[in-house]
Design a protein around this motif. Structure first.
Motif, PDB file in Angstrom:
ATOM      1  N   LYS A 177      -7.325  -2.056  15.023  1.00  0.00           N
ATOM      2  CA  LYS A 177      -6.520  -1.928  13.805  1.00  0.00           C
ATOM      3  C   LYS A 177      -7.019  -0.778  12.930  1.00  0.00           C
ATOM      4  N   ILE A 178      -8.339  -0.610  12.858  1.00  0.00           N
ATOM      5  CA  ILE A 178      -8.891   0.497  12.079  1.00  0.00           C
ATOM      6  C   ILE A 178      -8.473   1.817  12.711  1.00  0.00           C
ATOM      7  N   GLU A 179      -8.595   1.930  14.037  1.00  0.00           N
ATOM      8  CA  GLU A 179      -8.227   3.184  14.705  1.00  0.00           C
ATOM      9  C   GLU A 179      -6.740   3.494  14.554  1.00  0.00           C
ATOM     10  N   ARG A 180      -5.911   2.488  14.476  1.00  0.00           N
ATOM     11  CA  ARG A 180      -4.462   2.716  14.308  1.00  0.00           C
ATOM     12  C   ARG A 180      -4.057   2.853  12.846  1.00  0.00           C
ATOM     13  N   GLY A 181      -5.021   2.696  11.936  1.00  0.00           N
ATOM     14  CA  GLY A 181      -4.713   2.805  10.510  1.00  0.00           C
ATOM     15  C   GLY A 181      -3.903   1.645   9.998  1.00  0.00           C
ATOM     16  N   GLN A 182      -4.029   0.497  10.649  1.00  0.00           N
ATOM     17  CA  GLN A 182      -3.210  -0.661  10.304  1.00  0.00           C
ATOM     18  C   GLN A 182      -3.901  -1.651   9.382  1.00  0.00           C
ATOM     19  N   THR A 183      -5.118  -1.342   8.992  1.00  0.00           N
ATOM     20  CA  THR A 183      -5.840  -2.266   8.118  1.00  0.00           C
ATOM     21  C   THR A 183      -6.766  -1.500   7.190  1.00  0.00           C
ATOM     22  N   ASP A 184      -6.946  -2.052   6.039  1.00  0.00           N
ATOM     23  CA  ASP A 184      -7.949  -1.531   5.126  1.00  0.00           C
ATOM     24  C   ASP A 184      -9.291  -2.077   5.617  1.00  0.00           C
ATOM     25  N   PHE A 185     -10.368  -1.470   5.229  1.00  0.00           N
ATOM     26  CA  PHE A 185     -11.669  -1.930   5.694  1.00  0.00           C
ATOM     27  C   PHE A 185     -12.701  -1.704   4.609  1.00  0.00           C
TER      28      PHE A 185
ATOM     29  N   MET B  12       0.854  -1.176   0.000  1.00  0.00           N
ATOM     30  CA  MET B  12       0.000   0.000   0.000  1.00  0.00           C
ATOM     31  C   MET B  12       0.900   1.239   0.000  1.00  0.00           C
ATOM     32  N   ASP B  13       0.546   2.209  -0.802  1.00  0.00           N
ATOM     33  CA  ASP B  13       1.396   3.392  -0.887  1.00  0.00           C
ATOM     34  C   ASP B  13       1.186   4.325   0.312  1.00  0.00           C
ATOM     35  N   THR B  14       2.089   5.256   0.467  1.00  0.00           N
ATOM     36  CA  THR B  14       2.110   6.168   1.610  1.00  0.00           C
ATOM     37  C   THR B  14       0.841   6.997   1.707  1.00  0.00           C
ATOM     38  N   TYR B  15       0.327   7.466   0.583  1.00  0.00           N
ATOM     39  CA  TYR B  15      -0.890   8.283   0.581  1.00  0.00           C
ATOM     40  C   TYR B  15      -2.068   7.503   1.174  1.00  0.00           C
ATOM     41  N   LYS B  16      -2.243   6.261   0.744  1.00  0.00           N
ATOM     42  CA  LYS B  16      -3.335   5.433   1.249  1.00  0.00           C
ATOM     43  C   LYS B  16      -3.169   5.165   2.744  1.00  0.00           C
ATOM     44  N   LYS B  17      -1.943   4.898   3.163  1.00  0.00           N
ATOM     45  CA  LYS B  17      -1.682   4.662   4.586  1.00  0.00           C
ATOM     46  C   LYS B  17      -2.031   5.895   5.415  1.00  0.00           C
ATOM     47  N   GLU B  18      -1.706   7.070   4.886  1.00  0.00           N
ATOM     48  CA  GLU B  18      -1.999   8.316   5.591  1.00  0.00           C
ATOM     49  C   GLU B  18      -3.505   8.526   5.738  1.00  0.00           C
ATOM     50  N   ILE B  19      -4.250   8.243   4.677  1.00  0.00           N
ATOM     51  CA  ILE B  19      -5.710   8.378   4.723  1.00  0.00           C
ATOM     52  C   ILE B  19      -6.291   7.413   5.763  1.00  0.00           C
TER      53      ILE B  19
END
Length: 75
Positions: free
Chosen positions: A43-51, A1-8
């Motif tokens: 995981k969602i709150e930490r931004g560690q997973t897509d949902f 996953m790219d940096t932009y997506k991780k940031e979002i």
């Protein structure tokens, strides 16, 4: 996953955490209200997973906020 997506994902997760704490809800209670596991919600709150969007809809409903509020990143 790219940096932009991780940031979002991270920003959405932070917004969920902020709204949850404003409402005085624990992760456990929000997980119960959304019928998600605490692990998934964390995981969602930490931004560690897509949902999937249905998870976001459930979270917004449980927090009693419009889903668009979760995309406003003015912390």
């Amino acid at each position: 996953m790219d940096t932009y997506k991780k940031e979002i994902l991270f920003n959405i997760g932070q917004k969920i955490r902020i709204e949850r704490t404003k409402k005085g809800l624990s992760q456990e209670k929000l997980a119960e209200l959304t019928e998600m596991s605490i692990k998934t919600l964390g995981k969602i709150e930490r931004g560690q997973t897509d949902f999937v969007i249905t998870n976001l809809i459930s979270i917004a409903d449980a927090l009693n906020v419009d889903i668009s509020e979760l995309f406003i990143f003015t912390f």
